[in-house]
Design a protein around this motif. Structure first.
Motif, PDB file in Angstrom:
ATOM      1  N   HIS A  12     106.959   6.808  52.419  1.00  0.00           N
ATOM      2  CA  HIS A  12     106.327   7.757  53.351  1.00  0.00           C
ATOM      3  C   HIS A  12     104.815   7.615  53.197  1.00  0.00           C
ATOM      4  O   HIS A  12     104.269   7.896  52.116  1.00  0.00           O
ATOM      5  CB  HIS A  12     106.767   9.188  53.040  1.00  0.00           C
ATOM      6  CG  HIS A  12     106.490  10.143  54.160  1.00  0.00           C
ATOM      7  ND1 HIS A  12     105.205  10.491  54.533  1.00  0.00           N
ATOM      8  CD2 HIS A  12     107.321  10.820  54.998  1.00  0.00           C
ATOM      9  CE1 HIS A  12     105.259  11.352  55.538  1.00  0.00           C
ATOM     10  NE2 HIS A  12     106.529  11.561  55.839  1.00  0.00           N
ATOM     11  N   LEU A  51     102.990  11.240  52.384  1.00  0.00           N
ATOM     12  CA  LEU A  51     103.389  11.870  51.123  1.00  0.00           C
ATOM     13  C   LEU A  51     103.174  10.944  49.935  1.00  0.00           C
ATOM     14  O   LEU A  51     103.015  11.410  48.799  1.00  0.00           O
ATOM     15  CB  LEU A  51     104.865  12.288  51.185  1.00  0.00           C
ATOM     16  CG  LEU A  51     105.241  13.316  52.259  1.00  0.00           C
ATOM     17  CD1 LEU A  51     106.736  13.552  52.250  1.00  0.00           C
ATOM     18  CD2 LEU A  51     104.507  14.626  52.002  1.00  0.00           C
ATOM     19  N   ILE A  91     116.855  10.170  56.929  1.00  0.00           N
ATOM     20  CA  ILE A  91     115.848  10.843  56.087  1.00  0.00           C
ATOM     21  C   ILE A  91     116.240  12.289  55.778  1.00  0.00           C
ATOM     22  O   ILE A  91     115.386  13.104  55.419  1.00  0.00           O
ATOM     23  CB  ILE A  91     114.456  10.811  56.752  1.00  0.00           C
ATOM     24  CG1 ILE A  91     114.493  11.513  58.120  1.00  0.00           C
ATOM     25  CG2 ILE A  91     113.952   9.407  56.892  1.00  0.00           C
ATOM     26  CD1 ILE A  91     113.128  11.875  58.634  1.00  0.00           C
ATOM     27  N   LEU A 123     115.061  13.673  52.435  1.00  0.00           N
ATOM     28  CA  LEU A 123     113.653  14.061  52.247  1.00  0.00           C
ATOM     29  C   LEU A 123     113.398  15.511  52.631  1.00  0.00           C
ATOM     30  O   LEU A 123     112.415  16.108  52.203  1.00  0.00           O
ATOM     31  CB  LEU A 123     112.738  13.148  53.082  1.00  0.00           C
ATOM     32  CG  LEU A 123     112.667  11.684  52.671  1.00  0.00           C
ATOM     33  CD1 LEU A 123     111.820  10.901  53.648  1.00  0.00           C
ATOM     34  CD2 LEU A 123     112.075  11.556  51.268  1.00  0.00           C
ATOM     35  N   LEU A 169     112.627  16.686  55.660  1.00  0.00           N
ATOM     36  CA  LEU A 169     111.556  16.849  56.645  1.00  0.00           C
ATOM     37  C   LEU A 169     112.054  17.693  57.809  1.00  0.00           C
ATOM     38  O   LEU A 169     113.220  17.606  58.206  1.00  0.00           O
ATOM     39  CB  LEU A 169     111.081  15.485  57.147  1.00  0.00           C
ATOM     40  CG  LEU A 169     110.464  14.555  56.092  1.00  0.00           C
ATOM     41  CD1 LEU A 169     110.146  13.211  56.705  1.00  0.00           C
ATOM     42  CD2 LEU A 169     109.210  15.178  55.508  1.00  0.00           C
ATOM     43  N   THR A 198     111.395  19.138  61.890  1.00  0.00           N
ATOM     44  CA  THR A 198     110.746  18.861  63.167  1.00  0.00           C
ATOM     45  C   THR A 198     109.886  20.047  63.585  1.00  0.00           C
ATOM     46  O   THR A 198     109.865  21.092  62.913  1.00  0.00           O
ATOM     47  CB  THR A 198     111.794  18.584  64.261  1.00  0.00           C
ATOM     48  OG1 THR A 198     112.617  19.748  64.412  1.00  0.00           O
ATOM     49  CG2 THR A 198     112.663  17.393  63.899  1.00  0.00           C
ATOM     50  N   ARG A 225     114.911   8.604  61.398  1.00  0.00           N
ATOM     51  CA  ARG A 225     113.547   8.208  61.737  1.00  0.00           C
ATOM     52  C   ARG A 225     113.448   6.690  61.670  1.00  0.00           C
ATOM     53  O   ARG A 225     114.215   6.040  60.970  1.00  0.00           O
ATOM     54  CB  ARG A 225     112.547   8.806  60.747  1.00  0.00           C
ATOM     55  CG  ARG A 225     112.149  10.246  61.039  1.00  0.00           C
ATOM     56  CD  ARG A 225     111.076  10.334  62.105  1.00  0.00           C
ATOM     57  NE  ARG A 225     110.718  11.701  62.423  1.00  0.00           N
ATOM     58  CZ  ARG A 225     109.789  12.385  61.774  1.00  0.00           C
ATOM     59  NH1 ARG A 225     109.134  11.843  60.764  1.00  0.00           N
ATOM     60  NH2 ARG A 225     109.509  13.612  62.128  1.00  0.00           N
ATOM     61  N   VAL A 230     105.444   7.501  60.996  1.00  0.00           N
ATOM     62  CA  VAL A 230     105.250   8.948  61.140  1.00  0.00           C
ATOM     63  C   VAL A 230     104.581   9.227  62.469  1.00  0.00           C
ATOM     64  O   VAL A 230     103.586   8.579  62.809  1.00  0.00           O
ATOM     65  CB  VAL A 230     104.387   9.480  59.986  1.00  0.00           C
ATOM     66  CG1 VAL A 230     104.203  10.989  60.125  1.00  0.00           C
ATOM     67  CG2 VAL A 230     105.033   9.142  58.666  1.00  0.00           C
TER      68      VAL A 230
END
Length: 261
Positions: A186, A189, A225, A228, A230, A232, A241, A261
């Motif tokens: 990433h 990150l 992902i 992780l 993450l 939206t 992703r 990203v």
């Protein structure tokens, strides 16, 4: 004076003919007639080459004309407050300035859009079919035809993939060169996680390699992902992703990618 520039040397020493400008003007005026004559009378390969050349010249000329038109577009800007009093019939008028049609705001928007779809590796080395495939000649019929191919690069196949019967299988994807997971970094990150691959989205070499799931440098893959965590913009957990492969998997023995990203 450099070698073989005898014409320039003669001009500097003795000047030009007295009717040089007139002859030049007439020669340029005849160019249209000459172009028309060639377009009507050339045949075969020469005609094709001449048509292609004229086509490129016309495109360049139209681009120049369009650029000049855009450069000299009249736009009405808000008039600066004048120190002198203006009569009533002049108050609603505005000063016209020559300005470029494409404003900086539109250019910035275009750059932002281009940056949105940019990838870490915009250019990759082309791979020939001789490097990608090796010819398989086993059995009586196959040895005669030679239509079977073994893929020499790493590939990805889905979890519910089943091989075709050996008799009808054209492209062989070796088991030892199949990948299911990728080391995805990433960029914001700064962490690297091993994530399962969902699919191969785009191989920049050929559409055929995308269908076969070939993993080469620059390939865009879809990874899961959900680990992780993450989220939206709508507050939902992001699941799949895109990521781009940044190494040569056949050399390193692993698949490294950067998350888009």
């Amino acid at each position: 004076m450099p070698q073989n520039e005898y014409m320039e040397r003669f001009q500097k020493q003795h000047g030009r003919r007295l009717d040089y400008e007139e002859r030049k003007r007439k020669r340029e005026a005849r160019e249209g007639h000459n172009a028309s004559f060639k377009a009507q009378n050339l045949r075969g390969l020469r005609a094709k080459q001449y048509a292609e050349k004229r086509h490129k010249e016309k495109i360049a000329m139209k681009k120049q004309i369009r650029a000049k038109e855009e450069k000299n577009v009249k736009s009405s800007d808000a008039a600066e407050p004048s120190k002198e009093a203006l009569p009533q019939y002049l108050l609603d008028r505005s000063n016209t300035n020559n300005a470029k049609a494409l404003s900086s705001a539109i250019k910035n928007k275009r750059n932002e859009k281009a940056a949105k779809f940019s990838v870490p590796l915009p250019k990759v080395r082309g791979i020939s079919e001789e490097e990608m495939f090796s010819v398989v000649k086993t059995g009586k019929k196959t040895a005669k035809k030679g239509w079977k191919r073994m893929i020499t690069k790493p590939t990805f196949v889905g979890p519910d993939f089943t091989r075709r019967p050996v008799k009808y299988e054209r492209f062989i994807r070796p088991m030892g060169l199949r990948y299911k997971k990728a080391n995805v970094t990433h960029p914001e990150l700064g962490v690297t996680v091993q994530l399962p691959i969902i699919s191969v989205k785009k191989n920049p070499q050929q559409p055929l390699y995308t269908q076969l799931g070939v993993l080469t440098k620059g390939t865009v893959i879809e990874v899961n992902i959900s680990e992780l965590g993450l989220v939206t913009a709508g507050g939902k957990v992001a699941w799949g992703r895109y990521a781009q492969v940044t190494n040569n998997p056949e050399n390193d023995g692993c698949l490294n990618a950067v998350l888009l990203v």
